[in-house]
Design a protein around this motif. Structure first.
Motif, short mmCIF file in Angstrom:
data_model
loop_
_atom_site.label_atom_id
_atom_site.label_comp_id
_atom_site.label_asym_id
_atom_site.label_seq_id
_atom_site.Cartn_x
_atom_site.Cartn_y
_atom_site.Cartn_z
N ALA A 77 55.57 55.58 51.99
CA ALA A 77 54.70 56.25 51.02
C ALA A 77 54.05 57.49 51.62
CB ALA A 77 53.63 55.28 50.53
N THR A 78 53.68 57.40 52.91
CA THR A 78 53.04 58.54 53.58
C THR A 78 54.00 59.71 53.70
OG1 THR A 78 51.62 57.04 54.84
CG2 THR A 78 51.85 59.29 55.66
N LYS A 79 55.27 59.43 53.97
CA LYS A 79 56.26 60.51 54.07
C LYS A 79 56.39 61.25 52.74
CE LYS A 79 59.15 58.62 57.79
NZ LYS A 79 60.49 58.09 58.15
N ILE A 84 54.68 66.21 49.56
CA ILE A 84 53.92 66.84 48.48
C ILE A 84 52.86 67.78 49.05
CG2 ILE A 84 52.37 66.40 46.54
CD1 ILE A 84 53.81 63.74 46.13
N VAL A 85 52.16 67.31 50.09
CA VAL A 85 51.12 68.13 50.72
C VAL A 85 51.75 69.40 51.32
CG1 VAL A 85 49.43 68.23 52.59
CG2 VAL A 85 49.59 66.20 51.16
N ALA A 86 52.90 69.24 51.97
CA ALA A 86 53.58 70.40 52.55
C ALA A 86 53.98 71.40 51.46
CB ALA A 86 54.82 69.94 53.33
N ALA A 87 54.44 70.89 50.32
CA ALA A 87 54.81 71.76 49.22
C ALA A 87 53.59 72.51 48.68
CB ALA A 87 55.46 70.95 48.10
N ILE A 88 52.45 71.79 48.60
CA ILE A 88 51.22 72.44 48.14
C ILE A 88 50.77 73.51 49.13
CG2 ILE A 88 48.77 72.04 47.65
CD1 ILE A 88 49.54 69.27 46.65
N PHE A 89 50.91 73.21 50.42
CA PHE A 89 50.52 74.18 51.44
C PHE A 89 51.40 75.44 51.35
CE2 PHE A 89 50.78 76.01 55.71
CZ PHE A 89 49.43 76.18 56.00
N VAL A 90 52.69 75.24 51.19
CA VAL A 90 53.62 76.38 51.08
C VAL A 90 53.29 77.21 49.84
CG1 VAL A 90 56.02 77.03 50.70
CG2 VAL A 90 55.47 75.25 52.37
N ALA A 91 52.98 76.52 48.73
CA ALA A 91 52.62 77.24 47.51
C ALA A 91 51.32 78.03 47.70
CB ALA A 91 52.47 76.25 46.35
N SER A 195 43.39 64.24 50.29
CA SER A 195 43.02 63.10 51.12
C SER A 195 43.28 61.79 50.40
CB SER A 195 41.54 63.20 51.51
OG SER A 195 41.14 62.07 52.27
N ASN A 196 43.00 61.76 49.11
CA ASN A 196 43.26 60.56 48.32
C ASN A 196 44.75 60.28 48.23
OD1 ASN A 196 42.42 58.38 46.63
ND2 ASN A 196 43.04 59.57 44.85
N LEU A 197 45.53 61.33 48.31
CA LEU A 197 46.99 61.18 48.23
C LEU A 197 47.61 60.67 49.52
CD1 LEU A 197 49.60 61.76 46.53
CD2 LEU A 197 49.60 64.03 47.56
N VAL A 198 47.15 61.21 50.65
CA VAL A 198 47.85 60.92 51.90
C VAL A 198 46.94 60.52 53.05
CG1 VAL A 198 47.80 63.25 52.81
CG2 VAL A 198 49.74 61.79 53.35
N GLY A 199 45.64 60.74 52.94
CA GLY A 199 44.80 60.64 54.13
C GLY A 199 44.06 59.35 54.36
N ARG A 200 44.17 58.37 53.47
CA ARG A 200 43.36 57.16 53.59
C ARG A 200 43.57 56.46 54.94
NH1 ARG A 200 41.10 54.78 49.13
NH2 ARG A 200 41.29 55.94 47.19
N ARG A 201 44.81 56.17 55.25
CA ARG A 201 45.10 55.43 56.48
C ARG A 201 44.76 56.26 57.71
NH1 ARG A 201 49.71 54.16 59.67
NH2 ARG A 201 49.67 52.02 60.40
N LEU A 202 44.99 57.58 57.64
CA LEU A 202 44.70 58.45 58.78
C LEU A 202 43.20 58.53 59.04
CD1 LEU A 202 47.19 61.35 58.02
CD2 LEU A 202 47.48 59.47 59.63
#
Length: 320
Positions: A77-79, A84-91, A195-202
């Protein structure tokens, strides 16, 4: 009958061994040497006795297997979330280049200063360039600063303080104040979403103690969470990037987070705007915050907590 008796005896012996191991942690090797059915008995004991430390019961068996299974699911799920986060950053970076492309033609000496300021000298030079084109390209200049501000806030990149001072230099007080509050709220909300999308565990992995402590404060002020968010935005107790990243992890609602950010950054922004009026005379960003301004800021922060403290006090009196 003899064979069945031997099997039953062996099974009883295995059960006795595992029972002895649970009552004494001095022989961890016994646990690792048990048969597979012995390990299954351990798993049952872990379920029946959740309050007992797992490391004492059986390090490296059922608990580690469970963690590995969960880690595999979370890793997958994190991958996906990271993509998605990388795509947002590129955009976002593409948007920054678009702003640069639509900006008026600059000479070579000006182009080198058209960048996100990292110190007060960068802010001074950028202010000179933007001030030259602000009247003729009013909305283009404003749009460029807003996009840069939101970009920094979204990805928790330092430098927004210099942009706040820059906005104070370029625009009148009401416009500058609204722009800073709007950009801070929008960028922080986007950071909250990522953060809600990917950062909880981190977040829980890298800052477990700080997250746990803040969770207790959030629960304590749950009924007056908006006031507590105002307090956090006005004081340097927690850095803004940590507040943005950790808020969804500890259960701060998005609407309270966004509104609290919009209103909470206003008092510090007033100080930054006032500093912007004397930007060209400044030698360091620390000059923006005098003892008087910090005292006023702390007073506003404490005042924002007062309704919540009174509410909690009345609540405890009713319960008593």
């Amino acid at each position: 009958m003899d064979v069945a008796d031997k099997v039953q005896t062996a099974s009883s012996t295995t059960t006795t061994t595992t029972t002895t191991t649970t009552t004494s942690t001095a022989e961890p090797v016994t646990a690792t040497l048990t048969l597979r059915n012995g390990r299954l008995d351990w798993e049952q004991i872990l379920q029946d006795q959740p309050d007992q430390p797992q490391q004492e019961l059986l390090p490296g068996t059922a608990t580690s297997h469970q963690k590995q299974t969960m880690s595999a699911d979370e890793r997958k799920a994190t991958k996906k979330s990271l993509v998605i986060v990388a795509a947002i950053f590129v955009a976002s970076v593409a948007t920054m280049f678009y702003v640069y492309a639509i900006f008026p033609e600059l000479n070579e000496s000006e182009k080198q200063h058209l960048k996100i300021p990292r110190d007060i000298q960068d802010a001074k030079m950028l202010a000179k360039v933007l001030d030259r084109y602000k009247d003729m390209y009013y909305f283009e200049v404003m749009f460029g600063v807003v996009v840069a501000y939101v970009f920094l806030q979204t990805f928790a990149i330092p430098g927004s303080l210099f942009l706040s001072i820059l906005l104070g230099f370029l625009y009148k007080f009401p416009i500058a104040l609204f722009l800073i509050c709007f950009c801070s709220a929008l960028g922080a909300t986007l950071c909250y979403t990522l953060s809600n999308l990917v950062g909880r565990r981190l977040i829980r992995h890298f800052w477990p103690k700080k997250t746990s402590e803040w969770s207790k404060h959030v629960e304590e002020y749950r009924d007056s969470l908006f006031n507590y968010m105002l307090f956090l935005r006005m004081t340097p107790i927690l850095p803004n990037w940590f507040i943005n990243l950790a808020s969804p992890v500890i259960g701060v609602p998005l609407h309270i987070f966004a509104l609290g950010t919009f209103c909470g950054v206003a008092p510090p922004s007033v100080i930054a705007i006032q500093a912007g009026k004397t930007l060209q005379k400044m030698t360091s960003s620390s000059e923006a915050f005098s003892w008087t301004s910090m005292g006023i800021l702390m007073f506003c922060a404490c005042a924002s907590l007062l309704p919540g403290l009174l509410k909690n006090r009345f609540k405890h009196k009713k319960e008593a």
